[in-house]
Design an enzyme around this catalytic site. Sequence first.
Site, PDB file in Angstrom:
ATOM      1  N   THR A   1      13.010  62.569  79.537  1.00  0.00           N
ATOM      2  CA  THR A   1      13.173  61.365  78.752  1.00  0.00           C
ATOM      3  C   THR A   1      12.273  60.077  79.173  1.00  0.00           C
ATOM      4  OG1 THR A   1      14.640  60.176  80.279  1.00  0.00           O
ATOM      5  CG2 THR A   1      15.739  61.674  79.167  1.00  0.00           C
TER       6      THR A   1
ATOM      7  N   ALA B   1      -0.684  63.444  80.367  1.00  0.00           N
ATOM      8  CA  ALA B   1       0.050  64.383  80.162  1.00  0.00           C
ATOM      9  C   ALA B   1      -0.020  65.787  81.034  1.00  0.00           C
ATOM     10  CB  ALA B   1      -0.138  64.900  78.587  1.00  0.00           C
TER      11      ALA B   1
ATOM     12  N   GLY C   1       2.542  59.452  64.452  1.00  0.00           N
ATOM     13  CA  GLY C   1       3.091  59.569  66.002  1.00  0.00           C
ATOM     14  C   GLY C   1       2.397  59.198  67.042  1.00  0.00           C
TER      15      GLY C   1
ATOM     16  N   GLU D   1       3.748  54.615  70.272  1.00  0.00           N
ATOM     17  CA  GLU D   1       5.448  54.499  70.541  1.00  0.00           C
ATOM     18  C   GLU D   1       5.981  53.870  69.313  1.00  0.00           C
ATOM     19  OE1 GLU D   1       7.002  54.937  73.383  1.00  0.00           O
ATOM     20  OE2 GLU D   1       5.320  55.803  74.389  1.00  0.00           O
TER      21      GLU D   1
ATOM     22  N   ASP E   1       1.281  50.162  78.793  1.00  0.00           N
ATOM     23  CA  ASP E   1       1.370  51.818  79.279  1.00  0.00           C
ATOM     24  C   ASP E   1       0.077  52.109  79.910  1.00  0.00           C
ATOM     25  OD1 ASP E   1       2.403  54.367  78.622  1.00  0.00           O
ATOM     26  OD2 ASP E   1       0.707  54.956  77.607  1.00  0.00           O
TER      27      ASP E   1
ATOM     28  N   LYS F   1      -0.265  53.596  84.302  1.00  0.00           N
ATOM     29  CA  LYS F   1      -0.893  54.713  84.521  1.00  0.00           C
ATOM     30  C   LYS F   1      -1.953  54.447  85.609  1.00  0.00           C
ATOM     31  CE  LYS F   1      -0.323  57.025  80.142  1.00  0.00           C
ATOM     32  NZ  LYS F   1      -0.608  57.271  78.864  1.00  0.00           N
TER      33      LYS F   1
END
Length: 814
Positions: A554, A610, A663, A666, A677, A681
Amino acid sequence: MKVLKFGGSSVASSENINKVISIVKDSANKNKVAVVVSALGGVTDLLLEAGNLACSGNKDYIKTFEIIEEKHVQVVRELIPINNQSNVLGEIKKMLNKLENTLEGVFLINELSNKTSDKIVSFGELFSSFIIANAMQTNNLDAVLKNSQELIVTNNNFSNAAVLFPKTNANIEDFFKQNNSKIVMLPGFVAKTENGEVSTLGRGGSDYTSAIIAAATNASVLEIWTDVSGMYTANPKFVREAFPIPNISYQEAMELSHFGAKVLYPPTIQPILKKEIPICIKNTFEPDAEGTLITKESSNNNPIKGISHIENMALITLEGSGMIGIPGISKRLFEALSLEKINVSLITQASSEHSICFAISNNDALKAKTAIDTEFSYEIEHAKIEPVIVEENNAIIALVGDNMKSHQGISGKMFSTLGRNNVNIRAIAQGASEKNISAVILHKDIKKALNTLHSEFFENQTKQLNLFVVGVGNVGGKLLEQIKQQQAFLLKNLRLQVRVIALTNSKKMVFNEDGIDLENWKVALEKGTALNMDLFHQKVTDLNHRNSIFVDNTANENISKLYASYLKESVAVVTCNKIACSSNYTNYLNLKQLAREYNAPFLFETNVGAGLPIIDTLKNLIASGDKVNKIQAVLSGSLNFVFNNFNEENSFYNVVEQAGIQGYTEPDPRIDLSGVDVMRKILILARESGTRLELYDIENDSFLPKASLAVDTVPEFIETLKLEAEHFNKIYKKAAANNCRLKFVAEFDNGKAKVGLKEIPSNHPFYNLDGSDNIVLFFTDRYPVQPLIIKGAGAGADVTASGLFADIIRIGNN
Ligand code: ADP
Ligand code: ASP
Ligand code: MG
């Protein structure tokens, strides 16, 4: 002659008794046989329950009595043909009346001595042997019934009487000399004292009865028929992978049974030992299974034959400075226990003699404390010895094997295996003969300890990974798909068995201890219960599986706050959720420390790039002694998409809108466009490089105009992008004029981090970065000029899921 013993579950119903009859019939075709039977399954417990209820003045004892009555009447009806039924029922009724009278007596006087209790429980075997003997006769078998109470003579230690062997053996020899029937049926467990009072041989004592008869008659073999196919490497009810031991020595069987392998009552071997009569443990429900052969020496070379455990143990510690160098303390201690008839299962004493620690049954704990405190009252009063410390809810777990002494490193392996899985060891004992290494552990850890030791010592080193997966959206769904696809491969090639034990979405949760079927996880989840993360945690803790992994798919802050509670239970955490690692530094550090302390990996490779192996590479650099001096990176797939598509024809406003529709951003594009974001990172990379940094320490040179930063809602924000077109066009044109492309770059240099939009010239590695790719350049002591570069797709459910999967496998390979 052969002796066959059938346990409670083998004679629990008429259907089972028919199986017994057919086994006995086969045997009696070749040999004379003595058949010893237990009470019908569960009846001994019911008899004890009835006695206890009656004793406490509870009339419900009658209900229990009626259940007992009904059970036996039903079996008679099903086994004995009508013409003989009333005879058999008549006899059974007579015995039932006696039982009922005894229970009533107990009810009236509210007293139940061991002696009376023996009278009551003895009915179980008397009923069963009578019914089965009649059923055999009905089947035209040459069978007689002999009451063992007329053969086995004991002392007066009711409920656990000791056999007086000279008399007993003489009785048995006499009887079998005279007997001509092919089959002699005998009740197990029951005996009589020299004065003719009913006694019993202790719970599970029918095994013992059969061994006494086998020894006295010099039987060729003793067969113990039960509900499992032999003596297993561990209790098969706890360890699914346990398997029957084909061959084992008397000593080993004795050790295993003493340490809880209930399949054989511990004293059973004693009478057999000298005569070297083989014992065969067989399964009534699978008569063709090989079973376990117990003989003087086993041909099995494995130094460890089995793992057993005893539940409900209390650990008692006696300590004090007054014990050092004073002779006779242990003598007094154990004498006090022996007077109370308390059995001690394990003893350890430090060479300093400052303390003695031993394990006894929970049931005896109070009695033991009183006895010892009384014995040492003088020393306690004068503060030479502390009052006894009693810790209940422990268990003993033991490795057993005759040949352990000639193999080094077994206890080391045992304890490190337990330690790695966070099983706390309270006390240990290993005799010099090294037939047994035992440890006291907490009751709650039994299953985990048995399974870890079993897989370490007996299994082909297949490692089970138990996953508790939170979130089944884009990423979670893909992860489940990938696991399903790879399960067989992982088992075959990496010996990893990956099982998903629990799943949640935002409304429901589902658990399946055997592993959720990944073909149908949606249906399973649909049928699950309402989501409750407290309950979820409780269940994970209760299951207490080794190699448990909490997987967070999540982006939820509340879920990220739960990691500590899992790590503290030695449950590993794998997450793609960035919130925990980019929260305040103390929290990040705490999670890393908990992971070390509780031996539970905390892995978050997918927090940056990712599925790209960025964090793992960084960790390996540092672990091997390299030092990170500078990091330059493009870490936002979304911003990359935006600046790759924004040009003079395609306005900034349009591109952001497209990115949203496809997509790439966000739902709230500000999280991407503001640079937050990317800040998170680079913060994580800086921290992983060993720098203490907070999010607010990072410089963010925002490319957004003031107007865009000032508004509150997403639509207003998008609107400002349209109104401020000129602002964005200027940025673009300036870069184009310099033959540069725009990239949102994160940098960490000399302990400081910043993010911002940069003009990238054509000779720079960032220049040709397509689509939503990410790139990271590590400048280190070893890579000072030519950096170590990692580049590739850095966003998307598929690659994120594969990054999570890689973390899971990392834990498996650890
Ligand atoms: P019976 O009623 O036939 O005497 P028990 O219940 O006394 O049977 O003993 C058989 C049970 O012993 C098995 O069902 C199993 O749960 C338990 N057990 C414990 N440890 C072991 C082991 N190492 N191997 C086989 N069975 C074991
Ligand atoms: N029926 C007795 C018990 O349950 C004895 C036995 O089954 O071995 O303990
Ligand atoms: Mg038994």
